[in-house]
Design a protein around this motif. Structure first.
Motif, PDB file in Angstrom:
ATOM      1  N   LEU B 368       0.874  -1.112  -0.052  1.00 27.47           N
ATOM      2  CA  LEU B 368       0.086   0.051  -0.122  1.00 27.47           C
ATOM      3  C   LEU B 368       0.994   1.175  -0.092  1.00 27.47           C
ATOM      4  CD1 LEU B 368      -2.476  -1.266   2.709  1.00 27.47           C
ATOM      5  CD2 LEU B 368      -2.564  -1.512   0.253  1.00 27.47           C
ATOM      6  N   ALA B 369       0.632   2.023  -1.026  1.00 24.42           N
ATOM      7  CA  ALA B 369       1.341   3.520  -1.182  1.00 24.42           C
ATOM      8  C   ALA B 369       2.836   3.243  -1.158  1.00 24.42           C
ATOM      9  CB  ALA B 369       0.961   4.324   0.081  1.00 24.42           C
ATOM     10  N   VAL B 370       3.295   2.336  -1.659  1.00 22.79           N
ATOM     11  CA  VAL B 370       4.739   2.184  -1.721  1.00 22.79           C
ATOM     12  C   VAL B 370       5.216   2.085  -3.433  1.00 22.79           C
ATOM     13  CG1 VAL B 370       5.649   1.020   0.215  1.00 22.79           C
ATOM     14  CG2 VAL B 370       4.723  -0.438  -1.811  1.00 22.79           C
ATOM     15  N   ILE B 398      -2.227  -4.264  -4.172  1.00 23.75           N
ATOM     16  CA  ILE B 398      -1.184  -3.112  -4.299  1.00 23.75           C
ATOM     17  C   ILE B 398      -2.047  -1.708  -4.597  1.00 23.75           C
ATOM     18  CG2 ILE B 398      -1.010  -3.477  -6.964  1.00 23.75           C
ATOM     19  CD1 ILE B 398       1.727  -2.842  -6.475  1.00 23.75           C
ATOM     20  N   GLU B 399      -1.690  -0.684  -3.849  1.00 27.35           N
ATOM     21  CA  GLU B 399      -2.241   0.498  -4.260  1.00 27.35           C
ATOM     22  C   GLU B 399      -1.509   1.572  -5.314  1.00 27.35           C
ATOM     23  OE1 GLU B 399      -3.874   4.079  -1.367  1.00 27.35           O
ATOM     24  OE2 GLU B 399      -2.028   2.955  -0.839  1.00 27.35           O
ATOM     25  N   PHE B 400      -2.301   2.060  -6.167  1.00 25.24           N
ATOM     26  CA  PHE B 400      -1.349   2.728  -7.166  1.00 25.24           C
ATOM     27  C   PHE B 400      -1.745   4.358  -7.105  1.00 25.24           C
ATOM     28  CE2 PHE B 400      -0.755   4.801 -11.282  1.00 25.24           C
ATOM     29  CZ  PHE B 400       0.738   4.286 -11.532  1.00 25.24           C
ATOM     30  N   PRO B 401      -0.655   5.003  -6.532  1.00 26.41           N
ATOM     31  CA  PRO B 401      -1.329   6.727  -6.577  1.00 26.41           C
ATOM     32  C   PRO B 401      -0.976   6.912  -7.990  1.00 26.41           C
ATOM     33  CG  PRO B 401       0.683   5.776  -4.899  1.00 26.41           C
ATOM     34  CD  PRO B 401       0.253   5.046  -5.971  1.00 26.41           C
ATOM     35  N   LYS B 402      -2.172   7.757  -8.496  1.00 24.26           N
ATOM     36  CA  LYS B 402      -2.191   8.491  -9.871  1.00 24.26           C
ATOM     37  C   LYS B 402      -1.041   9.635  -9.779  1.00 24.26           C
ATOM     38  CE  LYS B 402      -6.942   7.491 -10.548  1.00 24.26           C
ATOM     39  NZ  LYS B 402      -8.080   8.064 -10.820  1.00 24.26           N
ATOM     40  N   PRO B 403      -0.627   9.785 -11.293  1.00 27.65           N
ATOM     41  CA  PRO B 403       0.371  10.713 -11.489  1.00 27.65           C
ATOM     42  C   PRO B 403       0.266  11.995 -10.696  1.00 27.65           C
ATOM     43  CG  PRO B 403       0.167   9.518 -13.581  1.00 27.65           C
ATOM     44  CD  PRO B 403      -0.778   9.125 -12.576  1.00 27.65           C
ATOM     45  N   ASP B 404      -1.276  12.281 -10.720  1.00 34.49           N
ATOM     46  CA  ASP B 404      -1.634  13.847 -10.212  1.00 34.49           C
ATOM     47  C   ASP B 404      -1.916  13.584  -8.731  1.00 34.49           C
ATOM     48  OD1 ASP B 404      -3.719  12.097 -10.663  1.00 34.49           O
ATOM     49  OD2 ASP B 404      -5.119  13.680 -11.453  1.00 34.49           O
ATOM     50  N   ASP B 405      -1.714  12.369  -8.029  1.00 37.20           N
ATOM     51  CA  ASP B 405      -1.770  12.429  -6.565  1.00 37.20           C
ATOM     52  C   ASP B 405      -0.736  13.392  -6.067  1.00 37.20           C
ATOM     53  OD1 ASP B 405      -2.441  10.559  -3.923  1.00 37.20           O
ATOM     54  OD2 ASP B 405      -0.364  10.629  -4.252  1.00 37.20           O
ATOM     55  N   SER B 406      -0.948  14.008  -4.769  1.00 38.84           N
ATOM     56  CA  SER B 406      -0.123  14.827  -4.514  1.00 38.84           C
ATOM     57  C   SER B 406       1.321  14.141  -3.957  1.00 38.84           C
ATOM     58  CB  SER B 406      -0.629  15.651  -2.969  1.00 38.84           C
ATOM     59  OG  SER B 406      -1.003  14.700  -2.024  1.00 38.84           O
ATOM     60  N   PHE B 424       6.315   7.537 -17.916  1.00 40.78           N
ATOM     61  CA  PHE B 424       5.786   6.461 -18.164  1.00 40.78           C
ATOM     62  C   PHE B 424       4.909   5.857 -16.766  1.00 40.78           C
ATOM     63  CE2 PHE B 424       9.522   5.696 -15.669  1.00 40.78           C
ATOM     64  CZ  PHE B 424       9.313   4.702 -14.801  1.00 40.78           C
ATOM     65  N   TYR B 425       5.249   6.832 -15.843  1.00 46.01           N
ATOM     66  CA  TYR B 425       4.406   6.613 -14.568  1.00 46.01           C
ATOM     67  C   TYR B 425       2.966   6.799 -14.708  1.00 46.01           C
ATOM     68  CZ  TYR B 425       2.979   6.464  -9.712  1.00 46.01           C
ATOM     69  OH  TYR B 425       2.608   6.037  -8.437  1.00 46.01           O
ATOM     70  N   ASN B 426       2.109   5.862 -15.289  1.00 39.71           N
ATOM     71  CA  ASN B 426       0.643   6.090 -15.042  1.00 39.71           C
ATOM     72  C   ASN B 426      -0.171   4.540 -14.888  1.00 39.71           C
ATOM     73  OD1 ASN B 426       0.451   4.832 -17.909  1.00 39.71           O
ATOM     74  ND2 ASN B 426       1.169   6.701 -18.709  1.00 39.71           N
ATOM     75  N   GLU B 427      -1.400   4.652 -15.078  1.00 37.85           N
ATOM     76  CA  GLU B 427      -1.996   3.370 -14.838  1.00 37.85           C
ATOM     77  C   GLU B 427      -1.907   2.304 -15.927  1.00 37.85           C
ATOM     78  OE1 GLU B 427      -5.596   5.880 -13.490  1.00 37.85           O
ATOM     79  OE2 GLU B 427      -6.533   3.797 -13.352  1.00 37.85           O
ATOM     80  N   GLU B 428      -1.882   2.752 -17.036  1.00 35.39           N
ATOM     81  CA  GLU B 428      -1.893   2.158 -18.252  1.00 35.39           C
ATOM     82  C   GLU B 428      -0.712   1.156 -18.270  1.00 35.39           C
ATOM     83  OE1 GLU B 428      -2.285   4.215 -21.877  1.00 35.39           O
ATOM     84  OE2 GLU B 428      -1.874   2.504 -23.032  1.00 35.39           O
ATOM     85  N   ASN B 429       0.721   1.765 -18.109  1.00 32.28           N
ATOM     86  CA  ASN B 429       1.762   0.981 -18.077  1.00 32.28           C
ATOM     87  C   ASN B 429       1.982   0.296 -16.940  1.00 32.28           C
ATOM     88  OD1 ASN B 429       2.823   2.178 -20.679  1.00 32.28           O
ATOM     89  ND2 ASN B 429       3.550   4.112 -19.495  1.00 32.28           N
ATOM     90  N   ASP B 445     -11.239   2.152  -8.036  1.00 26.25           N
ATOM     91  CA  ASP B 445     -10.882   3.573  -7.909  1.00 26.25           C
ATOM     92  C   ASP B 445     -11.249   3.874  -6.511  1.00 26.25           C
ATOM     93  OD1 ASP B 445      -9.879   4.002 -10.400  1.00 26.25           O
ATOM     94  OD2 ASP B 445     -10.296   6.024 -10.203  1.00 26.25           O
ATOM     95  N   ILE B 446     -10.457   4.349  -5.354  1.00 26.32           N
ATOM     96  CA  ILE B 446     -10.957   4.989  -4.439  1.00 26.32           C
ATOM     97  C   ILE B 446     -11.485   6.388  -4.389  1.00 26.32           C
ATOM     98  CG2 ILE B 446     -10.096   5.381  -2.073  1.00 26.32           C
ATOM     99  CD1 ILE B 446      -9.890   2.504  -2.353  1.00 26.32           C
ATOM    100  N   PRO B 447     -12.893   6.598  -4.168  1.00 24.48           N
ATOM    101  CA  PRO B 447     -13.507   7.628  -4.304  1.00 24.48           C
ATOM    102  C   PRO B 447     -12.629   8.677  -3.450  1.00 24.48           C
ATOM    103  CG  PRO B 447     -15.010   6.071  -3.789  1.00 24.48           C
ATOM    104  CD  PRO B 447     -13.834   5.445  -3.608  1.00 24.48           C
ATOM    105  N   ASN B 448     -12.773   9.981  -3.785  1.00 26.52           N
ATOM    106  CA  ASN B 448     -12.144  11.286  -3.087  1.00 26.52           C
ATOM    107  C   ASN B 448     -10.878  11.027  -2.956  1.00 26.52           C
ATOM    108  OD1 ASN B 448     -14.784  12.433  -2.388  1.00 26.52           O
ATOM    109  ND2 ASN B 448     -14.991  10.817  -0.951  1.00 26.52           N
TER     110      ASN B 448
END
Lengths: 68, 459
Positions: B368-370, B398-406, B424-429, B445-448
């Motif tokens: 999570l968040a790694v 596994i938790e994936f923070p999107k590229p626009d996550d703070s 390359f750091y995005n969900e698709e890749n 997708d975790i809302p909010n």
């Protein structure tokens, strides 16, 4: 008999006499200070994560250890 | 004679050795140690240590004239000193001293005080080298004294003065810190402290002075039992009071996250649902912080390995584990970007993290968040991290923070002019790389929040 499978270092064996003397003074002064502090009511009971050094023993074995 | 191959870490002590018999660790005792073993057994010394959970318990498997075989209680996952947090290291040191005091009072003495003689089991430190005891010889100084300083007091002091990274030093110094180096790394003020002066600086000096003495003067040095007990007690008092300057950060972790309360709740509900569908007995949480998410699981686990790179987080977790007596929790320090390697003679004495975790084969891995840390701080590609996780995880959450996550954004911003290199750091890749090694079970997708949760099953 000891199996000398690692080097205890002669220096480290000899130095223990000095270390023990210092430890004796430190322990004595600490217990002295503790007595004064408890007399004055200054002892705080910290909630400790770790026990003290003594292994909990049954009375019988405590006596045995004391006899030695 | 037992024909089994001895374990590669078990060669230093001629008293016996450890071997593996159909996945069970057993210990052979050689005739040279029979007298000690029988005395320790018959006097009730072993039993008392077992009762107080100081020494790993064992049963006698067989006994004849040429060998005695004992079977120690199974410890599912062994952690090494360089994987312990400060509190754990402290506890291991105190345990060793406690055992030595008890041994002295009953006519025995620890013949070595290696930090590798201790590991963690059922939320506490436990001594695992059953053959470390010998008879106490009247007025003989403690042979393992220097070893204790080199393995325990040294790294603890350095952690106190220079930070917890110093606790990893035993991974380079498998026989303990060299005394001279230790003394030179401590600040000058430690020379003014009588305890530290005698136990470190003077010891280093004496060791050096007598280095060339091959006469075997060792037999002539004398120290009364009372004097030795004073050394042990003063070491115990000193180590028990040691603390880290960084400690105030404790418990602050989840206030620093960028999760809203509802997102946090959804995340934990999703994890719980997935974990419950797998019903794991064993789990590893990579980057598990202080164990918050493992504690939120309502599935009953036999064991949860919770690791984090941050010593303070592991300390915090260990403190909770100990206070609540959570036997299933095993916190330890792990840097995923540089996990512990195989070290020692033939590189076989201490096993790497990866070898140990592959053998342990946890039912489920939480990460999570790694992934943003591995990818963006460590420059590890998705293919590489997918392969890493696939090595030991049958199931991966596994938790994936999107590229626009703070947090991801913050890491990306530190890349400066090379930022485009991390496009390359995005969900698709991420999905493309992980689906080479895993099947996708579910994605939510975790809302909010700017985070996505994945449940994978290994191919």
């Amino acid at each position: 008999m000891h199996f000398l499978y690692f080097d205890p270092s002669i220096g480290a064996m000899i130095v223990q006499a000095v270390v023990a003397a210092v430890a004796g003074v430190v322990l004595f002064s600490k217990s002295f200070m503790f007595k004064i502090k408890s007399f004055l009511g200054l002892v705080k009971n910290d909630d400790d994560l770790f026990d003290d050094i003594d292994v909990k023993d049954s009375d019988i074995e405590n006596n045995k250890a004391g006899d030695k | 004679m037992t024909s089994n191959k001895r374990h590669p870490s078990s060669f230093r002590d001629p008293s016996g050795y450890v071997f593996k018999d159909q996945n069970v660790f057993k210990r052979v005792i050689n005739p040279i140690y029979f007298r000690q073993y029988r005395s320790l057994k018959d006097s009730g010394f072993f039993k008392k240590l077992f009762q107080n959970k100081l020494l790993i318990s064992h049963t006698e498997d067989q006994s004849n004239d040429s060998e005695i075989v004992i079977v120690p209680e199974h410890i599912p996952f062994i952690t090494y000193p360089y994987e312990w947090s400060f509190l754990q290291y402290k506890e291991a040191a105190l345990l060793t001293l406690k055992i030595q005091k008890y041994a002295l009072e009953h006519g025995y003495s620890l013949k070595d005080a290696s930090a590798f003689n201790v590991t963690f089991h059922n939320s506490q430190a436990i001594f695992i080298d059953t053959l470390s005891f010998d008879f106490y010889i009247e007025d003989q100084p403690w042979r393992a004294y220097k070893q204790f300083i080199a393995h325990f007091l040294g790294p603890l002091l350095l952690a106190q003065y220079h930070g917890t990274q110093s606790l990893k030093l035993l991974s380079s110094f498998i026989d303990g810190m060299p005394m001279r180096q230790l003394a030179s790394m401590l600040p000058f003020k430690t020379k003014l402290n009588p305890f530290l002066y005698s136990n470190v600086h003077l010891l280093a000096k004496f060791e050096e002075n007598y280095n060339d003495d091959y006469e075997g003067n060792i037999k002539q040095t004398k120290l009364s039992k009372k004097a030795q007990l004073n050394i042990i007690k003063s070491l115990y008092d000193f180590i028990k009071k040691m603390s880290l300057k960084e400690q105030s950060e404790w418990g602050d972790y989840y206030s620093k996250t960028n999760y809203s309360d509802t997102a946090f709740k959804t995340k934990s509900e999703v994890i719980n649902r997935w974990v419950n569908s797998i019903k794991p007995k064993t789990l590893i949480d990579i980057g598990g912080n202080d164990g918050t998410f493992v504690r939120l699981l309502n599935n009953e686990l036999e064991q949860a390995l919770v690791c984090d790179i941050d010593n303070n987080a592991v300390d915090c977790n260990y403190k909770i584990t100990k206070t609540n007596n959570e036997a299933y929790m095993l916190p330890f320090v792990l840097d995923i970007l540089n996990p512990s390697a195989n070290i020692g003679f033939n590189n076989e004495e201490r096993t790497s993290f990866l070898n140990r975790i592959e053998e342990y084969a946890p039912d489920i891995t939480l990460a999570l968040a790694v992934i943003h840390h591995i990818t963006l701080s460590g420059n590890v590609t998705f293919d590489m991290s997918a392969e890493f996780f696939a090595n030991f995880s049958r199931n991966l959450i596994i938790e994936f923070p999107k590229p626009d996550d703070s947090w991801a954004l913050r890491l990306l911003n530190t890349k400066g002019e090379f930022r485009n290199h991390f496009d390359f750091y995005n969900e698709e890749n991420f999905e493309k790389a992980y689906l080479k090694k895993f099947y996708l079970v579910e994605k939510i997708d975790i809302p909010n929040s700017k985070r996505v949760m994945y449940s994978f099953k290994r191919k």
